[in-house]
Design a protein around this motif. Structure first.
Motif, PDB file in Angstrom:
ATOM      1  N   MET A 195       0.833  -1.197   0.000  1.00 28.25           N
ATOM      2  CA  MET A 195       0.000   0.000   0.000  1.00 28.25           C
ATOM      3  C   MET A 195       0.878   1.262   0.000  1.00 28.25           C
ATOM      4  O   MET A 195       1.909   1.318   0.665  1.00 28.25           O
ATOM      5  N   VAL A 196       0.457   2.268  -0.767  1.00 31.82           N
ATOM      6  CA  VAL A 196       1.167   3.544  -0.824  1.00 31.82           C
ATOM      7  C   VAL A 196       0.146   4.674  -0.711  1.00 31.82           C
ATOM      8  O   VAL A 196      -1.036   4.511  -1.035  1.00 31.82           O
ATOM      9  N   ALA A 197       0.633   5.808  -0.237  1.00 34.20           N
ATOM     10  CA  ALA A 197      -0.172   7.036  -0.261  1.00 34.20           C
ATOM     11  C   ALA A 197       0.268   7.852  -1.465  1.00 34.20           C
ATOM     12  O   ALA A 197       1.465   8.084  -1.668  1.00 34.20           O
ATOM     13  N   LEU A 198      -0.682   8.295  -2.257  1.00 34.44           N
ATOM     14  CA  LEU A 198      -0.391   9.040  -3.474  1.00 34.44           C
ATOM     15  C   LEU A 198      -0.951  10.447  -3.339  1.00 34.44           C
ATOM     16  O   LEU A 198      -2.167  10.633  -3.243  1.00 34.44           O
ATOM     17  N   ILE A 199      -0.058  11.426  -3.300  1.00 36.27           N
ATOM     18  CA  ILE A 199      -0.463  12.831  -3.191  1.00 36.27           C
ATOM     19  C   ILE A 199      -0.255  13.482  -4.556  1.00 36.27           C
ATOM     20  O   ILE A 199       0.874  13.504  -5.066  1.00 36.27           O
ATOM     21  N   SER A 200      -1.316  13.995  -5.133  1.00 35.17           N
ATOM     22  CA  SER A 200      -1.274  14.602  -6.461  1.00 35.17           C
ATOM     23  C   SER A 200      -1.314  16.116  -6.334  1.00 35.17           C
ATOM     24  O   SER A 200      -2.192  16.663  -5.653  1.00 35.17           O
ATOM     25  N   MET A 201      -0.366  16.778  -6.997  1.00 30.68           N
ATOM     26  CA  MET A 201      -0.302  18.238  -6.991  1.00 30.68           C
ATOM     27  C   MET A 201      -0.261  18.753  -8.417  1.00 30.68           C
ATOM     28  O   MET A 201       0.371  18.138  -9.291  1.00 30.68           O
ATOM     29  N   ASN A 202      -0.922  19.854  -8.623  1.00 31.61           N
ATOM     30  CA  ASN A 202      -0.932  20.493  -9.936  1.00 31.61           C
ATOM     31  C   ASN A 202       0.089  21.623  -9.942  1.00 31.61           C
ATOM     32  O   ASN A 202       0.025  22.530  -9.104  1.00 31.61           O
ATOM     33  N   LEU A 203       1.063  21.554 -10.867  1.00 30.75           N
ATOM     34  CA  LEU A 203       2.095  22.580 -10.988  1.00 30.75           C
ATOM     35  C   LEU A 203       1.849  23.404 -12.239  1.00 30.75           C
ATOM     36  O   LEU A 203       1.559  22.852 -13.310  1.00 30.75           O
ATOM     37  N   ARG A 204       1.988  24.708 -12.084  1.00 28.79           N
ATOM     38  CA  ARG A 204       1.896  25.609 -13.236  1.00 28.79           C
ATOM     39  C   ARG A 204       3.166  26.433 -13.290  1.00 28.79           C
ATOM     40  O   ARG A 204       3.426  27.264 -12.425  1.00 28.79           O
ATOM     41  N   ILE A 205       3.993  26.158 -14.299  1.00 25.00           N
ATOM     42  CA  ILE A 205       5.261  26.852 -14.487  1.00 25.00           C
ATOM     43  C   ILE A 205       5.110  27.767 -15.700  1.00 25.00           C
ATOM     44  O   ILE A 205       5.095  27.314 -16.839  1.00 25.00           O
ATOM     45  N   GLY A 206       4.980  29.056 -15.430  1.00 26.84           N
ATOM     46  CA  GLY A 206       4.693  29.982 -16.529  1.00 26.84           C
ATOM     47  C   GLY A 206       3.318  29.667 -17.096  1.00 26.84           C
ATOM     48  O   GLY A 206       2.304  29.744 -16.399  1.00 26.84           O
ATOM     49  N   ASN A 207       3.278  29.277 -18.364  1.00 28.12           N
ATOM     50  CA  ASN A 207       2.026  28.908 -19.016  1.00 28.12           C
ATOM     51  C   ASN A 207       1.873  27.407 -19.182  1.00 28.12           C
ATOM     52  O   ASN A 207       0.933  26.949 -19.840  1.00 28.12           O
ATOM     53  N   TYR A 218       3.689   2.735   2.548  1.00 28.57           N
ATOM     54  CA  TYR A 218       3.304   2.625   3.960  1.00 28.57           C
ATOM     55  C   TYR A 218       4.466   2.127   4.803  1.00 28.57           C
ATOM     56  O   TYR A 218       4.668   2.586   5.934  1.00 28.57           O
ATOM     57  N   ALA A 219       5.245   1.198   4.258  1.00 23.40           N
ATOM     58  CA  ALA A 219       6.374   0.655   5.005  1.00 23.40           C
ATOM     59  C   ALA A 219       7.384   1.730   5.357  1.00 23.40           C
ATOM     60  O   ALA A 219       8.110   1.614   6.352  1.00 23.40           O
ATOM     61  N   CYS A 220       7.436   2.792   4.555  1.00 21.70           N
ATOM     62  CA  CYS A 220       8.408   3.865   4.786  1.00 21.70           C
ATOM     63  C   CYS A 220       8.003   4.715   5.993  1.00 21.70           C
ATOM     64  O   CYS A 220       8.848   5.080   6.813  1.00 21.70           O
ATOM     65  N   VAL A 221       6.712   5.042   6.105  1.00 20.66           N
ATOM     66  CA  VAL A 221       6.253   5.927   7.183  1.00 20.66           C
ATOM     67  C   VAL A 221       5.619   5.165   8.341  1.00 20.66           C
ATOM     68  O   VAL A 221       5.102   5.783   9.280  1.00 20.66           O
ATOM     69  N   GLU A 222       5.671   3.830   8.309  1.00 24.20           N
ATOM     70  CA  GLU A 222       5.052   3.031   9.379  1.00 24.20           C
ATOM     71  C   GLU A 222       5.586   3.380  10.767  1.00 24.20           C
ATOM     72  O   GLU A 222       4.808   3.450  11.726  1.00 24.20           O
ATOM     73  N   PRO A 223       6.905   3.637  10.951  1.00 20.38           N
ATOM     74  CA  PRO A 223       7.390   3.973  12.304  1.00 20.38           C
ATOM     75  C   PRO A 223       6.789   5.263  12.872  1.00 20.38           C
ATOM     76  O   PRO A 223       6.772   5.434  14.093  1.00 20.38           O
ATOM     77  N   VAL A 224       6.320   6.175  12.009  1.00 22.28           N
ATOM     78  CA  VAL A 224       5.770   7.455  12.489  1.00 22.28           C
ATOM     79  C   VAL A 224       4.304   7.610  12.102  1.00 22.28           C
ATOM     80  O   VAL A 224       3.790   8.731  12.086  1.00 22.28           O
ATOM     81  N   ILE A 225       3.640   6.492  11.796  1.00 13.96           N
ATOM     82  CA  ILE A 225       2.262   6.590  11.306  1.00 13.96           C
ATOM     83  C   ILE A 225       1.330   7.170  12.368  1.00 13.96           C
ATOM     84  O   ILE A 225       0.343   7.847  12.041  1.00 13.96           O
TER      85      ILE A 225
END
Length: 325
Positions: A195-207, A218-225
């Motif tokens: 399982m992973v958490a997916l955070i989607s962000m919209n970037l606008r660089i100029g036009n 999840y395994a990466c952030v499990e110690p601080v979940i």
């Protein structure tokens, strides 16, 4: 989860919305109820509280990106967090289309890596801006060259370093950018069913507009979940008053190097005299021997001084300070 769109399909859909080719109202069906499928045999390890906290963290991260990236790209950068969701890694990987821009980030001291996925049009626009262009994407998708990847590594390094501050209330990170992968098959950082958490962000660089996705296993952030909740996040926020900012600014400015020059005097001569000048010739200045010298900081007259020497070097001794510029 329904059909998974590739990054190219997502970019094309956003472009169609922006140009008005597709009307969002026509796609809405008020009679159809939105149902989210939940697989009880594979429960999500990220709760809604965890995902909401991640959104708050990356909203702060987005503000840092919009502040720091313009200094490198020399154009406006706008960042907006679109959504966060919990998916299995294979769903994220299957949505990628080659070539891709996947930045592998070592999330020390937490174990494992996270992935920052940039859409191709943003990558081309960044390279174009870094090389002095207008920041326009390519009409035809192609593989990134070695030189372009080296340029993008500099951007990824900046993006990686900015992760420290938003995560400070959860864990003190020392993230390190490791490499860029342009083929999704070589970015298998965890098992496809993890399982992973997916955070989607919209970037606008100029036009140019595109998506930036952050994949956190999840395994990466499990110690601080347990710390990924809004109550803990707000309770550990450090009070940052104006005095601390003032002290930080003063210390930073005090380390800046500025040019200082002491002017013995000035004179005006003809071009002919300048061309025929020989060693031993005398130039008459507009000051006297007993006059104090003018000391400039940059181009601003700030001090008067007396000439002298210190340790076998010419020097001046400040005699007065000019308070008005």
């Amino acid at each position: 989860m329904g059909d998974v769109l590739s990054q190219k399909e997502i970019d094309d859909l956003l472009k169609a919305f922006s140009s008005g080719e597709i009307d969002a109202e026509e796609l809405k069906d008020t009679n159809e109820k939105q149902v989210k499928i939940y697989d009880f045999s594979r429960p999500s390890k990220f709760s809604l509280e965890h995902l909401r906290t991640l959104e708050i963290i990356f909203e702060n991260y987005g503000r840092l990106l919009s502040t720091h990236l313009p200094g490198y790209l020399r154009t406006s950068v706008q960042v907006e967090v679109m959504n966060s969701e919990a998916v299995i890694y294979s769903e994220f990987a299957n949505a990628l289309s080659n070539p891709v821009l996947l930045g592998m980030i070592d999330f020390s001291p937490l174990e494992g890596n996270i992935i920052i996925d940039l859409s191709n049009n943003l990558g081309y626009a960044m390279v174009d801006r870094m090389l002095g262009g207008a920041g326009l994407p390519l009409d035809k998708v192609r593989d990134f060259t070695e030189i372009e990847l080296v340029i993008l590594e500099r951007i990824y390094t900046v993006v990686t370093n900015l992760l420290q501050d938003p995560w400070e209330n959860v864990v003190k990170l020392s993230p390190r950018f490791t490499r860029i992968e342009t083929n999704s098959q070589f970015a298998q950082i965890i098992s496809p069913n993890e399982m992973v958490a997916l955070i989607s962000m919209n970037l606008r660089i100029g036009n140019v507009e595109g998506m930036m996705n952050v994949c956190i296993p999840y395994a990466c952030v499990e110690p601080v979940i347990d710390r990924l909740n809004t109550k803990y996040w707000y309770s550990t926020m450090k009070d940052k008053n104006d005095e601390s900012y003032k002290e930080f600014i003063e210390v930073t400015i005090s380390k800046a190097r500025i040019p200082i020059k002491a002017v013995l005097g000035r004179s005006v001569i003809s071009v002919n005299d300048y061309i025929n000048m020989q060693r031993g010739d005398i130039i008459k200045l507009d000051t006297k021997v007993e006059d104090e010298l003018k000391v400039y900081v940059g181009n601003i007259f700030k001090f008067t001084a007396l000439p002298g020497e210190a340790s076998d070097s010419y020097a001046v001794k400040i005699s007065s300070i000019i308070r008005e510029e």
